[in-house]
Design a protein around this motif. Structure first.
Motif, mmCIF file in Angstrom:
data_model
loop_
_atom_site.group_PDB
_atom_site.id
_atom_site.type_symbol
_atom_site.label_atom_id
_atom_site.label_comp_id
_atom_site.label_asym_id
_atom_site.label_seq_id
_atom_site.Cartn_x
_atom_site.Cartn_y
_atom_site.Cartn_z
ATOM 1 N N ARG A 17 8.011 7.598 2.944
ATOM 2 C CA ARG A 17 8.472 8.772 2.182
ATOM 3 C C ARG A 17 9.600 8.434 1.217
ATOM 4 O O ARG A 17 9.859 9.166 0.271
ATOM 5 C CB ARG A 17 8.929 9.862 3.165
ATOM 6 C CG ARG A 17 7.764 10.479 3.921
ATOM 7 C CD ARG A 17 8.238 11.505 4.917
ATOM 8 N NE ARG A 17 9.125 10.913 5.909
ATOM 9 C CZ ARG A 17 9.907 11.614 6.721
ATOM 10 N NH1 ARG A 17 9.936 12.915 6.648
ATOM 11 N NH2 ARG A 17 10.680 11.008 7.614
ATOM 12 N N SER A 18 10.287 7.321 1.461
ATOM 13 C CA SER A 18 11.365 6.900 0.550
ATOM 14 C C SER A 18 10.835 6.063 -0.615
ATOM 15 O O SER A 18 11.609 5.605 -1.455
ATOM 16 C CB SER A 18 12.398 6.081 1.321
ATOM 17 O OG SER A 18 12.788 6.752 2.481
ATOM 18 N N GLY A 19 9.527 5.808 -0.637
ATOM 19 C CA GLY A 19 8.937 5.017 -1.718
ATOM 20 C C GLY A 19 9.023 3.517 -1.509
ATOM 21 O O GLY A 19 8.720 2.734 -2.399
ATOM 22 N N GLU A 20 9.419 3.097 -0.285
ATOM 23 C CA GLU A 20 9.509 1.655 0.014
ATOM 24 C C GLU A 20 8.193 1.185 0.636
ATOM 25 O O GLU A 20 7.554 1.926 1.386
ATOM 26 C CB GLU A 20 10.639 1.388 1.014
ATOM 27 C CG GLU A 20 12.010 1.796 0.505
ATOM 28 C CD GLU A 20 13.011 1.964 1.644
ATOM 29 O OE1 GLU A 20 12.584 2.227 2.787
ATOM 30 O OE2 GLU A 20 14.215 1.849 1.367
ATOM 31 N N ILE A 23 -1.721 -13.248 0.090
ATOM 32 C CA ILE A 23 -1.994 -12.045 -0.705
ATOM 33 C C ILE A 23 -1.225 -10.846 -0.161
ATOM 34 O O ILE A 23 -0.548 -10.134 -0.902
ATOM 35 C CB ILE A 23 -3.512 -11.746 -0.733
ATOM 36 C CG1 ILE A 23 -4.306 -12.949 -1.270
ATOM 37 C CG2 ILE A 23 -3.791 -10.492 -1.559
ATOM 38 C CD1 ILE A 23 -3.912 -13.412 -2.651
ATOM 39 N N ALA A 24 -1.316 -10.621 1.152
ATOM 40 C CA ALA A 24 -0.609 -9.477 1.755
ATOM 41 C C ALA A 24 0.897 -9.607 1.543
ATOM 42 O O ALA A 24 1.580 -8.624 1.238
ATOM 43 C CB ALA A 24 -0.932 -9.367 3.244
ATOM 44 N N GLY A 25 1.417 -10.824 1.670
ATOM 45 C CA GLY A 25 2.853 -11.054 1.459
ATOM 46 C C GLY A 25 3.274 -10.804 0.026
ATOM 47 O O GLY A 25 4.369 -10.297 -0.238
ATOM 48 N N ALA A 26 2.388 -11.145 -0.923
ATOM 49 C CA ALA A 26 2.676 -10.909 -2.348
ATOM 50 C C ALA A 26 2.706 -9.410 -2.647
ATOM 51 O O ALA A 26 3.539 -8.922 -3.413
ATOM 52 C CB ALA A 26 1.632 -11.602 -3.220
ATOM 53 N N VAL A 27 1.790 -8.667 -2.013
ATOM 54 C CA VAL A 27 1.766 -7.206 -2.195
ATOM 55 C C VAL A 27 3.027 -6.577 -1.604
ATOM 56 O O VAL A 27 3.637 -5.698 -2.207
ATOM 57 C CB VAL A 27 0.487 -6.607 -1.541
ATOM 58 C CG1 VAL A 27 0.557 -5.087 -1.479
ATOM 59 C CG2 VAL A 27 -0.755 -7.043 -2.311
ATOM 60 N N ALA A 28 3.431 -7.055 -0.430
ATOM 61 C CA ALA A 28 4.651 -6.537 0.212
ATOM 62 C C ALA A 28 5.878 -6.775 -0.666
ATOM 63 O O ALA A 28 6.765 -5.931 -0.767
ATOM 64 C CB ALA A 28 4.851 -7.209 1.562
ATOM 65 N N GLU A 29 5.904 -7.915 -1.324
ATOM 66 C CA GLU A 29 7.055 -8.279 -2.158
ATOM 67 C C GLU A 29 7.081 -7.492 -3.471
ATOM 68 O O GLU A 29 8.119 -7.000 -3.892
ATOM 69 C CB GLU A 29 7.011 -9.780 -2.465
ATOM 70 C CG GLU A 29 8.248 -10.300 -3.180
ATOM 71 C CD GLU A 29 8.218 -11.821 -3.310
ATOM 72 O OE1 GLU A 29 9.185 -12.453 -2.867
ATOM 73 O OE2 GLU A 29 7.225 -12.366 -3.847
ATOM 74 N N SER A 30 5.905 -7.364 -4.116
ATOM 75 C CA SER A 30 5.858 -6.757 -5.456
ATOM 76 C C SER A 30 5.659 -5.245 -5.436
ATOM 77 O O SER A 30 6.016 -4.544 -6.385
ATOM 78 C CB SER A 30 4.721 -7.378 -6.278
ATOM 79 O OG SER A 30 3.457 -6.978 -5.740
ATOM 80 N N GLY A 31 5.039 -4.737 -4.348
ATOM 81 C CA GLY A 31 4.704 -3.309 -4.313
ATOM 82 C C GLY A 31 3.507 -2.962 -5.178
ATOM 83 O O GLY A 31 3.208 -1.787 -5.407
ATOM 84 N N GLN A 32 2.815 -3.986 -5.677
ATOM 85 C CA GLN A 32 1.634 -3.781 -6.533
ATOM 86 C C GLN A 32 0.371 -4.186 -5.774
ATOM 87 O O GLN A 32 0.387 -5.147 -5.004
ATOM 88 C CB GLN A 32 1.733 -4.654 -7.801
ATOM 89 C CG GLN A 32 2.983 -4.422 -8.634
ATOM 90 C CD GLN A 32 3.027 -3.027 -9.242
ATOM 91 O OE1 GLN A 32 2.040 -2.556 -9.788
ATOM 92 N NE2 GLN A 32 4.171 -2.367 -9.119
ATOM 93 N N SER A 33 -0.724 -3.449 -6.030
ATOM 94 C CA SER A 33 -1.990 -3.804 -5.389
ATOM 95 C C SER A 33 -2.551 -5.087 -6.011
ATOM 96 O O SER A 33 -2.241 -5.422 -7.155
ATOM 97 C CB SER A 33 -3.003 -2.672 -5.528
ATOM 98 O OG SER A 33 -3.275 -2.435 -6.892
#
Length: 199
Positions: free
Chosen positions: A146-149, A101-111
């Protein structure tokens, strides 16, 4: 001293906690602009204590059994567990980006909010097996710099009342996570600066 920070935060109500978080976030933002002071170990130590105390406080405020914070290391292709209640016992935990789950969030940027972890194909039970903990429900949020990443992922596990997390929980968690993200980004920036100075 770490214990006293935990105790102080533990006793705060939600409004007092928000005020403290705001104050430290503002100091962190100022500090990010003044990187010549990046070897200020006292400030770094305070941020480290704060990060653990605040992540733990979120668990308390949102009535969750566990809270954790992962750093996303894009250049290495994985997440690294940085803040958790029993971090010393766990040892290093690294999760490939896109896995779990955490890896999927890191990849997609979606909660991601899940009512039943074991019914979701993205869930990776390896950490449960390693720790003996049983995950039921999850809120996992991207933390952006701050860069939105996406540079970190914040996660809550299992509401204590046995109910799944709801949209209200996610909204409150999101508000707090933005502040914690600034503190975490400052701390990681300090770590890089201090390491470079010692090269």
């Amino acid at each position: 001293q770490k214990q006293s920070m935990h105790e102080m935060v533990e006793e705060m109500d939600e409004e007092q906690f928000k005020e403290l978080l705001l104050e430290i976030t503002e100091e962190s933002q100022s500090f990010l602009k003044a990187t010549s002071l990046a070897n200020d170990l006292a400030f770094r130590s305070m941020l480290e204590q704060g990060l653990f105390a605040f992540t733990r406080k979120l668990r308390q405020l949102l009535n969750a059994e566990r809270s954790s914070l992962f750093l996303v290391l894009h250049e290495h292709g994985h997440l690294e567990l940085k803040v958790a209640e029993n971090l010393d016992e766990l040892g290093p935990i690294r999760i490939p980006i896109g896995t779990g789950i955490a890896g999927a969030v890191a990849e997609s940027g979606q909660s991601i909010r899940i009512d039943d972890a074991y019914a979701d194909s993205r869930f990776n039970p390896a950490v449960d097996k390693q720790t003996g903990f049983r995950t039921r429900s999850i809120i996992s949020l991207p933390v952006k710099n701050r860069s939105g990443e996406v540079f970190a992922v914040a996660q809550l596990l299992n509401r204590k009342d046995g109910q799944p997390f709801d949209a209200g929980d996610e909204e409150r968690f999101t508000q707090f996570t933005e502040s914690i993200g600034v503190i975490f980004e400052t701390l990681e920036g300090l770590s890089v600066e201090v390491d470079q100075k010692h090269l």
